[in-house]
Write a protein that holds these residues in place. Sequence first.
Motif, short mmCIF file in Angstrom:
data_model
loop_
_atom_site.label_atom_id
_atom_site.label_comp_id
_atom_site.label_asym_id
_atom_site.label_seq_id
_atom_site.Cartn_x
_atom_site.Cartn_y
_atom_site.Cartn_z
N ASP A 98 -34.11 29.61 53.85
CA ASP A 98 -34.45 28.37 53.17
C ASP A 98 -34.94 27.34 54.17
OD1 ASP A 98 -34.22 29.46 50.64
OD2 ASP A 98 -31.96 29.15 50.49
N LYS A 99 -35.76 26.65 53.80
CA LYS A 99 -36.32 25.69 54.42
C LYS A 99 -35.71 24.23 53.89
CE LYS A 99 -40.42 23.11 56.23
NZ LYS A 99 -41.95 23.32 56.30
N TYR A 100 -35.16 23.44 54.55
CA TYR A 100 -34.65 22.30 54.37
C TYR A 100 -35.86 21.22 53.61
CZ TYR A 100 -32.98 17.47 54.71
OH TYR A 100 -32.36 16.31 54.53
N TYR A 101 -35.53 20.59 52.58
CA TYR A 101 -36.43 19.53 52.09
C TYR A 101 -35.61 18.40 51.86
CZ TYR A 101 -40.25 17.94 49.29
OH TYR A 101 -41.27 17.17 48.82
N PRO A 102 -36.10 17.25 52.34
CA PRO A 102 -35.24 15.99 52.49
C PRO A 102 -35.02 15.37 50.96
CG PRO A 102 -37.17 15.95 54.13
CD PRO A 102 -37.31 17.09 53.16
N GLU A 103 -33.65 15.03 50.86
CA GLU A 103 -33.24 14.72 49.55
C GLU A 103 -33.77 13.45 49.00
OE1 GLU A 103 -29.22 13.09 47.57
OE2 GLU A 103 -29.10 13.50 49.67
N HIS A 104 -34.17 12.57 49.96
CA HIS A 104 -35.22 11.32 49.44
C HIS A 104 -36.22 11.68 48.88
CE1 HIS A 104 -36.26 11.83 53.60
NE2 HIS A 104 -37.44 11.13 53.30
N ARG A 105 -37.02 12.69 49.31
CA ARG A 105 -38.36 13.09 48.86
C ARG A 105 -38.21 13.78 47.54
NH1 ARG A 105 -42.82 12.83 52.05
NH2 ARG A 105 -43.83 14.74 51.01
N TYR A 106 -37.05 14.64 47.42
CA TYR A 106 -36.74 15.39 46.10
C TYR A 106 -36.58 14.26 45.02
CZ TYR A 106 -34.50 18.04 42.48
OH TYR A 106 -34.26 18.50 41.30
N VAL A 107 -35.65 13.29 45.50
CA VAL A 107 -35.13 12.30 44.45
C VAL A 107 -36.44 11.49 44.14
CG1 VAL A 107 -33.87 10.30 43.98
CG2 VAL A 107 -32.89 12.12 45.01
N ALA A 108 -37.32 10.98 44.82
CA ALA A 108 -38.54 10.34 44.56
C ALA A 108 -39.55 10.97 43.85
CB ALA A 108 -39.29 9.77 45.95
N GLU A 109 -39.61 12.32 43.91
CA GLU A 109 -40.53 13.22 43.21
C GLU A 109 -40.05 13.11 41.65
OE1 GLU A 109 -42.18 16.10 46.63
OE2 GLU A 109 -40.44 16.92 45.44
N GLN A 110 -38.72 13.32 41.59
CA GLN A 110 -38.11 13.35 40.28
C GLN A 110 -38.24 11.96 39.63
OE1 GLN A 110 -36.78 16.31 38.84
NE2 GLN A 110 -37.51 17.07 40.70
N LYS A 111 -38.33 10.91 40.36
CA LYS A 111 -38.49 9.60 39.82
C LYS A 111 -39.92 9.35 39.37
CE LYS A 111 -38.31 4.72 41.03
NZ LYS A 111 -37.97 3.86 42.49
N ILE A 112 -40.93 9.92 40.18
CA ILE A 112 -42.27 9.47 39.65
C ILE A 112 -42.84 10.69 38.93
CG2 ILE A 112 -42.68 8.11 41.72
CD1 ILE A 112 -43.99 10.37 42.98
N GLY A 113 -42.08 11.92 38.77
CA GLY A 113 -42.50 12.83 37.78
C GLY A 113 -43.71 13.82 38.43
N ARG A 114 -43.62 13.82 39.83
CA ARG A 114 -44.39 14.60 40.32
C ARG A 114 -44.35 14.99 41.73
NH1 ARG A 114 -47.51 11.84 43.78
NH2 ARG A 114 -47.88 9.61 43.29
N TYR A 115 -44.92 15.85 42.45
CA TYR A 115 -44.85 16.24 43.88
C TYR A 115 -45.43 15.19 44.73
CZ TYR A 115 -43.27 20.90 42.84
OH TYR A 115 -42.55 21.89 42.47
N LEU A 116 -44.82 14.78 46.00
CA LEU A 116 -45.59 14.05 46.89
C LEU A 116 -46.76 14.68 47.46
CD1 LEU A 116 -42.27 12.30 48.51
CD2 LEU A 116 -43.75 11.43 46.73
N THR A 117 -47.69 13.71 47.70
CA THR A 117 -48.87 14.33 48.48
C THR A 117 -48.46 13.96 50.05
OG1 THR A 117 -49.96 12.32 48.74
CG2 THR A 117 -50.23 13.24 46.75
#
Length: 75
Positions: free
Chosen positions: A1-20
Amino acid sequence: DKYYPEHRYVAEQKIGRYLTKNEVVHHINGIKTDNRPENLVVIEIMSHNFLNVPVECPECHCRFNARNCKIYKEQ
Protein backbone atom coordinates in the motif's frame (compact mmCIF):
# COMPACT_ATOMS: atom_id res chain seq x y z
CA ASP A 1 0.00 0.00 0.00
CA LYS A 2 1.17 3.48 -0.87
CA TYR A 3 0.69 6.22 1.71
CA TYR A 4 -1.74 8.98 0.72
CA PRO A 5 -1.59 12.17 2.81
CA GLU A 6 -4.65 12.65 5.01
CA HIS A 7 -4.95 16.36 4.22
CA ARG A 8 -5.23 15.62 0.50
CA TYR A 9 -7.90 12.95 1.12
CA VAL A 10 -9.93 15.28 3.37
CA ALA A 11 -9.66 18.12 0.85
CA GLU A 12 -10.83 15.83 -1.96
CA GLN A 13 -13.85 14.80 0.10
CA LYS A 14 -14.58 18.47 0.78
CA ILE A 15 -14.50 19.51 -2.89
CA GLY A 16 -16.05 16.30 -4.22
CA ARG A 17 -13.30 15.34 -6.67
CA TYR A 18 -9.68 14.23 -6.88
CA LEU A 19 -6.99 16.89 -6.72
CA THR A 20 -5.02 17.55 -9.86
CA LYS A 21 -1.23 17.51 -9.95
CA ASN A 22 -1.40 21.31 -10.18
CA GLU A 23 -3.19 21.70 -6.84
CA VAL A 24 -1.83 21.81 -3.32
CA VAL A 25 -3.66 21.76 0.00
CA HIS A 26 -2.95 24.63 2.38
CA HIS A 27 -3.60 24.46 6.14
CA ILE A 28 -5.20 27.83 6.97
CA ASN A 29 -4.04 27.90 10.59
CA GLY A 30 -0.55 26.68 9.69
CA ILE A 31 -0.87 23.51 11.79
CA LYS A 32 0.00 20.66 9.43
CA THR A 33 -1.69 18.05 11.64
CA ASP A 34 -5.03 19.92 11.73
CA ASN A 35 -6.79 18.24 8.83
CA ARG A 36 -10.31 19.40 9.58
CA PRO A 37 -12.13 20.31 6.34
CA GLU A 38 -12.69 23.89 7.52
CA ASN A 39 -8.92 24.30 7.97
CA LEU A 40 -8.04 23.15 4.44
CA VAL A 41 -8.12 25.08 1.18
CA VAL A 42 -7.13 23.82 -2.28
CA ILE A 43 -4.86 26.15 -4.22
CA GLU A 44 -3.97 25.77 -7.88
CA ILE A 45 -0.33 26.10 -8.88
CA MET A 46 -0.13 27.08 -12.54
CA SER A 47 2.99 25.07 -13.38
CA HIS A 48 6.18 23.67 -11.92
CA ASN A 49 7.99 26.80 -13.14
CA PHE A 50 6.16 28.76 -10.49
CA LEU A 51 7.18 26.60 -7.53
CA ASN A 52 9.59 29.25 -6.28
CA VAL A 53 7.00 32.02 -6.43
CA PRO A 54 5.03 32.49 -3.19
CA VAL A 55 1.33 31.65 -3.47
CA GLU A 56 -1.34 33.50 -1.52
CA CYS A 57 -4.07 31.56 0.26
CA PRO A 58 -7.50 32.95 -0.71
CA GLU A 59 -8.84 32.16 2.78
CA CYS A 60 -6.21 33.45 5.23
CA HIS A 61 -4.08 35.51 2.79
CA CYS A 62 -0.82 34.07 4.07
CA ARG A 63 1.88 33.43 1.50
CA PHE A 64 3.73 30.15 1.17
CA ASN A 65 6.12 28.52 -1.25
CA ALA A 66 4.61 25.53 -3.09
CA ARG A 67 8.06 23.93 -3.40
CA ASN A 68 7.71 22.97 0.28
CA CYS A 69 4.76 20.73 -0.59
CA LYS A 70 5.66 17.05 -0.16
CA ILE A 71 3.61 16.05 -3.23
CA TYR A 72 5.72 18.26 -5.50
CA LYS A 73 8.94 16.91 -4.01
CA GLU A 74 7.87 13.38 -5.00
CA GLN A 75 7.09 14.26 -8.64
